[in-house]
Design a protein around this motif. Structure first.
Motif, PDB file in Angstrom:
ATOM      1  N   LYS A   1       2.202  10.155  -4.726  1.00  0.00           N
ATOM      2  CA  LYS A   1       2.696  11.405  -4.142  1.00  0.00           C
ATOM      3  C   LYS A   1       3.839  12.000  -4.965  1.00  0.00           C
ATOM      4  CE  LYS A   1       3.065  11.414   0.354  1.00  0.00           C
ATOM      5  NZ  LYS A   1       3.622  11.228   1.728  1.00  0.00           N
TER       6      LYS A   1
ATOM      7  N   THR B   1      -8.894  -0.324  -3.428  1.00  0.00           N
ATOM      8  CA  THR B   1     -10.088  -1.117  -3.105  1.00  0.00           C
ATOM      9  C   THR B   1     -10.857  -1.490  -4.364  1.00  0.00           C
ATOM     10  OG1 THR B   1     -10.258   0.056  -0.991  1.00  0.00           O
ATOM     11  CG2 THR B   1     -12.198  -1.149  -1.739  1.00  0.00           C
TER      12      THR B   1
ATOM     13  N   ALA C   1      -6.014  14.859  -0.150  1.00  0.00           N
ATOM     14  CA  ALA C   1      -6.967  13.850  -0.626  1.00  0.00           C
ATOM     15  C   ALA C   1      -6.289  12.642  -1.262  1.00  0.00           C
ATOM     16  CB  ALA C   1      -7.922  14.484  -1.634  1.00  0.00           C
TER      17      ALA C   1
ATOM     18  N   PHE D   1       0.999   4.568  -2.580  1.00  0.00           N
ATOM     19  CA  PHE D   1       0.800   5.925  -2.098  1.00  0.00           C
ATOM     20  C   PHE D   1       2.019   6.799  -2.409  1.00  0.00           C
ATOM     21  CE2 PHE D   1       0.919   8.937   1.613  1.00  0.00           C
ATOM     22  CZ  PHE D   1      -0.047   9.782   1.109  1.00  0.00           C
TER      23      PHE D   1
ATOM     24  N   ARG E   1      -6.435   4.794  -1.583  1.00  0.00           N
ATOM     25  CA  ARG E   1      -7.147   3.695  -0.915  1.00  0.00           C
ATOM     26  C   ARG E   1      -8.389   3.285  -1.702  1.00  0.00           C
ATOM     27  NH1 ARG E   1      -6.926   5.303   5.544  1.00  0.00           N
ATOM     28  NH2 ARG E   1      -4.725   4.772   5.861  1.00  0.00           N
ATOM     29  N   ILE E   2      -9.130   4.280  -2.208  1.00  0.00           N
ATOM     30  CA  ILE E   2     -10.315   3.961  -3.007  1.00  0.00           C
ATOM     31  C   ILE E   2      -9.917   3.220  -4.282  1.00  0.00           C
ATOM     32  CG2 ILE E   2     -12.197   4.972  -4.369  1.00  0.00           C
ATOM     33  CD1 ILE E   2     -12.348   7.206  -2.266  1.00  0.00           C
ATOM     34  N   SER E   3      -8.844   3.672  -4.918  1.00  0.00           N
ATOM     35  CA  SER E   3      -8.384   3.023  -6.152  1.00  0.00           C
ATOM     36  C   SER E   3      -7.946   1.591  -5.892  1.00  0.00           C
ATOM     37  CB  SER E   3      -7.234   3.828  -6.765  1.00  0.00           C
ATOM     38  OG  SER E   3      -7.629   5.149  -7.060  1.00  0.00           O
TER      39      SER E   3
ATOM     40  N   LYS F   1       0.830  -1.207   0.000  1.00  0.00           N
ATOM     41  CA  LYS F   1       0.000   0.000   0.000  1.00  0.00           C
ATOM     42  C   LYS F   1       0.864   1.258   0.000  1.00  0.00           C
ATOM     43  CE  LYS F   1      -4.003  -2.019   2.374  1.00  0.00           C
ATOM     44  NZ  LYS F   1      -4.864  -1.930   3.572  1.00  0.00           N
TER      45      LYS F   1
ATOM     46  N   ARG G   1      -4.181  10.222  -0.179  1.00  0.00           N
ATOM     47  CA  ARG G   1      -4.251   8.908   0.487  1.00  0.00           C
ATOM     48  C   ARG G   1      -5.651   8.296   0.356  1.00  0.00           C
ATOM     49  NH1 ARG G   1      -1.176   5.963   3.982  1.00  0.00           N
ATOM     50  NH2 ARG G   1       0.403   7.589   4.134  1.00  0.00           N
ATOM     51  N   ILE G   2      -6.678   9.143   0.483  1.00  0.00           N
ATOM     52  CA  ILE G   2      -8.047   8.634   0.316  1.00  0.00           C
ATOM     53  C   ILE G   2      -8.251   8.124  -1.103  1.00  0.00           C
ATOM     54  CG2 ILE G   2     -10.494   9.281   0.366  1.00  0.00           C
ATOM     55  CD1 ILE G   2      -9.742  11.405   2.451  1.00  0.00           C
ATOM     56  N   PHE G   3      -7.754   8.883  -2.082  1.00  0.00           N
ATOM     57  CA  PHE G   3      -7.884   8.485  -3.485  1.00  0.00           C
ATOM     58  C   PHE G   3      -7.165   7.165  -3.758  1.00  0.00           C
ATOM     59  CE2 PHE G   3      -6.059   8.553  -7.799  1.00  0.00           C
ATOM     60  CZ  PHE G   3      -7.236   8.563  -8.549  1.00  0.00           C
TER      61      PHE G   3
END
Length: 496
Positions: free
Chosen positions: A417, A466, A456, A413, A462-464, A409, A458-460
């Motif tokens: 970044k 998932t 945003a 990320f 994680r969603i990707s 993960k 890290r959220i993006f």
């Protein structure tokens, strides 16, 4: 070489200096030197950033006549200062403790180094006059000679040396080895000083060799070992010495981080110096032109403040990316160190980007060119950071922590970044080419969006991840159902 290295590590560091004695550890001296060298390398950009270009003068012509030569000389001198810093690191790998004489000799070396920005200003302002390049080369020679004196003094007082060298029977080999590392640059600078009065382009070539010579010699040694094989190792009887690997391996991660942090810090500081110098209105002008209204007078400097905050955010976020990257790094290879220096060279150019975007107001003839230069500087500063990560992945078992290696993960990320600034700056560059009427809006939008994009990100990611896992699980489930159906069919049905 692995057995002596293991033995060296098992022995551990030697006894430290006695409290209250004349001998001290070199930690504080090294921290001071790293800070000073990073500052000197960075302030080289000031003569370039303060190049006066009038708004009615076309920037394209100015880049060719004024900025291009100065930027080239800045990059060269910045990299030469980093070579001097690397030699300083190697020097104090050999000398672990200092006394008053060594401290004063190091201060003398730092005094000459602090004079380098002035010599660079002469080189940049008078590129066709030999005295500027002569003075710069002479300073580099004097720096090398002082470092050579430090080596000679250290070996004359062996208790100041690294514990492994103190116990070695081949101290002369170490002395010759470190002197060769320190003096190869000053020898080339000495030749550059001589040829500056006869053929200036050759002097610049010799100064360029100062930068690439360590990497060139390393490449030649690697090719020689590949061609000769084991014979090359047998011809070097001292290559099995326990301490030699410190002088041939990459610089320590800690000193790389300290030097990098110094560059980022001084670049961020230079921005506010320009604000304090150029954006404080004259009291008489406030009284006569604005009827004593300071707020109305300051409103005229609005674009300058916007450029300052945008530039500071850019520098701060690039440092944040650099910090995040080196949190995952366990060891910096030579190539990673070179890429880091190249990234820092463009980080040092960000004050130039600030000057261009603050001095050229809207509807200026130079607005588009100024924004494009800023995008190019930001792109190269960030793309070299991305290259450091890519290089680390090629040797991930040696250079990265296990949780940051390919497939995890944190890897995804970090990849996102590091890719953010190169993609956005490159996109802004091409958009200003296509939509020149909206170039200012595009540039300011880039500066505003990126901080929120980092929040945003890290959220993006994680969603990707998932979503990718969900799609992969559906495909796997479909394969399992097909296999179960085939297993339930009779042999005749299967044949049909």
């Amino acid at each position: 070489m692995s057995a002596p290295r293991a033995a060296a590590r098992e022995r551990g560091p030697g006894p430290g200096p006695e409290p209250g004695g004349s001998t001290q550890t070199s930690h504080r001296l090294l921290a001071y030197s790293d800070a000073l060298l990073s500052i000197i390398a960075t302030v080289m950009i000031l003569p370039v950033a303060h190049t006066k270009i009038h708004p009615d003068q076309k920037l394209g012509e100015s880049v060719q006549q004024l900025l291009l030569a100065k930027i080239a000389v800045y990059l060269m001198t910045f990299l030469i200062v980093t070579v001097a810093w690397a030699a300083h690191v190697r020097l104090f790998q050999v000398i672990e403790h200092i006394d008053d004489v060594l401290a004063l000799l190091n201060l003398a070396c730092m005094m000459i180094i602090t004079f380098l920005p002035y010599t660079f200003s002469l080189m940049a302002s008078f590129p066709g006059v030999p005295f500027g390049i002569f003075l710069f080369s002479v300073c580099a020679v004097v720096i090398g000679l002082i470092q050579a004196v430090i080596v000679a003094y250290g070996f004359y007082h062996p208790h100041l040396l690294n514990q492994q060298i103190q116990e070695s029977e081949n101290q002369n080999f170490y002395k010759r080895h470190i002197l060769k590392i320190i003096l190869r640059g000053p020898i080339l600078c000495f030749l550059a000083a001589i040829f500056s009065f006869f053929f200036i382009p050759l002097s610049y070539v010799l100064l360029g060799l100062v930068i690439i010579f360590p990497h060139l010699s390393r490449l030649i040694t690697w090719c020689k070992n590949k061609i000769l094989g084991q014979r090359g190792e047998e011809e070097e009887p001292h290559s099995l010495e326990t301490f030699t690997f410190y002088l041939s391996e990459p610089l320590s991660k800690e000193r790389v981080e300290a030097f990098s942090d110094g560059v980022y810090a001084i670049v961020a500081t230079l921005l506010i110096l320009d604000i304090c110098e150029d954006n404080v209105p004259d009291p008489r002008e406030v009284e006569e032109k604005f009827h004593g209204s300071l707020l109305e007078a300051l409103s005229e400097y609005g674009p300058n403040y916007l450029a300052y905050f945008g530039s500071f955010v850019t520098i701060g976020l690039l440092w944040f990316v650099h910090h995040s990257l080196f949190l995952y790094v366990t060891k910096a290879t030579r190539l990673m160190g070179l890429l880091n220096i190249l990234s820092l060279a463009f980080i040092g150019g960000l004050p130039l980007a600030y000057q261009l975007t603050s001095e050229f107001a809207e509807k200026s003839h130079n607005e588009i060119e100024a924004i494009q230069v800023s995008c190019v500087i930001t792109f190269f500063a960030s793309i070299f950071q991305f290259a450091i990560w890519t290089t680390a992945l090629l040797n991930e078992e040696e250079t990265l922590h296990a949780f940051a290696r390919y497939g995890g993960k944190e890897h995804a990320f970090m990849f996102a970044k590091l890719a953010l600034y190169p993609c956005v700056s490159l996109g802004a560059f091409f958009l200003t080419c296509l939509l020149s009427e909206f170039s200012t809006a595009i540039f300011h939008l880039m500066q505003i969006v990126i901080p929120f994009a980092f929040l945003a990100l890290r959220i993006f990611v994680r969603i990707s991840l998932t979503a990718i896992k969900f799609v992969m699980s559906l495909s796997r489930r479909k394969v399992v159902l097909l296999e179960e159906e085939e297993a339930c069919l009779s042999p005749n049905e299967t044949l049909s």
